[in-house]
Design a protein around this motif. Structure first.
Motif: not given
Length: 194
Positions: A81, A83, A107, A128, A130, A134, A137, A164, A166, A176, A190, A193
């Motif tokens: 990953i 970040w 990722l 992704y 949260k 959603s 990509t 992604f 974000i 993810f 899932y 992350a």
């Protein structure tokens, strides 16, 4: 003919001792009427956003009985990953320009296909997520993007990134969600992350 794939998830850590799969991390297969390689486990890790799997885990997706090859499987492993890939992505063509409060994350996924024909990289779906929101990509034109890799045939692998865009505040705060197109019941697995 539409291809159907059912997510299989097995967290049997004893697979190695029983002669089962040992492909880099724990291997997951969901208990079903057709289980292979180890004793089915009823663990739900990786089956919900509240109980995600970890980076070392491998997911195996099984083709459904309606598939052109109902015995086909796709193993999905997670390699890395990134970040904050914003600097690297800024050098590539992308359909989105990040604002000051956004960041590109990536990722890296490895897919190994077992079956007739080949695996189409566009059938792999990753988002992704949260707080139930959603992010799909982003379109990024780099040679290491997963969708730009050659489609693997039986025993072959393809490895590449999904990217992604974000909010910076969402970094390491979500999961993810991974699925394969044309699988039964809309199942997702899932990955934490972190």
């Amino acid at each position: 003919v539409a291809v159907g794939v059912v997510v299989a998830l097995n967290l049997n850590k004893d697979d190695d001792a029983k002669g089962g799969p040992t492909r880099g991390g724990s291997t997951h297969s969901q208990p079903s009427g057709d289980t292979t390689g180890g004793t089915p486990n009823t663990s739900n890790r990786g089956r919900s956003m509240d109980n995600p799997a970890s980076m070392g885990d491998t997911f195996t997706f099984h083709a459904s009985e309606y598939s052109d090859d109902p015995d086909a499987t796709v193993d999905i492993a997670f390699e890395e990953i990134q970040w904050d890939a914003t600097q690297d992505i800024s050098k590539a063509y992308t359909s989105q320009t990040p604002s000051a409060d956004q960041v590109y994350i990536r990722l890296k996924i490895k897919v190994t296909y077992h079956g007739k024909g080949k695996f189409d990289p566009f059938n792999l779906q990753v988002a992704y997520v949260k707080d139930g929101n959603s992010t799909d990509t982003s379109y990024v034109s780099t040679n290491d993007e997963f969708r730009k890799q050659s489609a693997p045939r039986d025993g072959g692998s393809a490895s590449g990134f999904v990217t992604f865009l974000i909010s910076k505040s969402d970094v390491k705060e979500g999961v993810f969600a991974i699925s394969v197109f044309f699988f039964e019941n809309g199942e997702e697995v899932y990955l934490k992350a972190d």
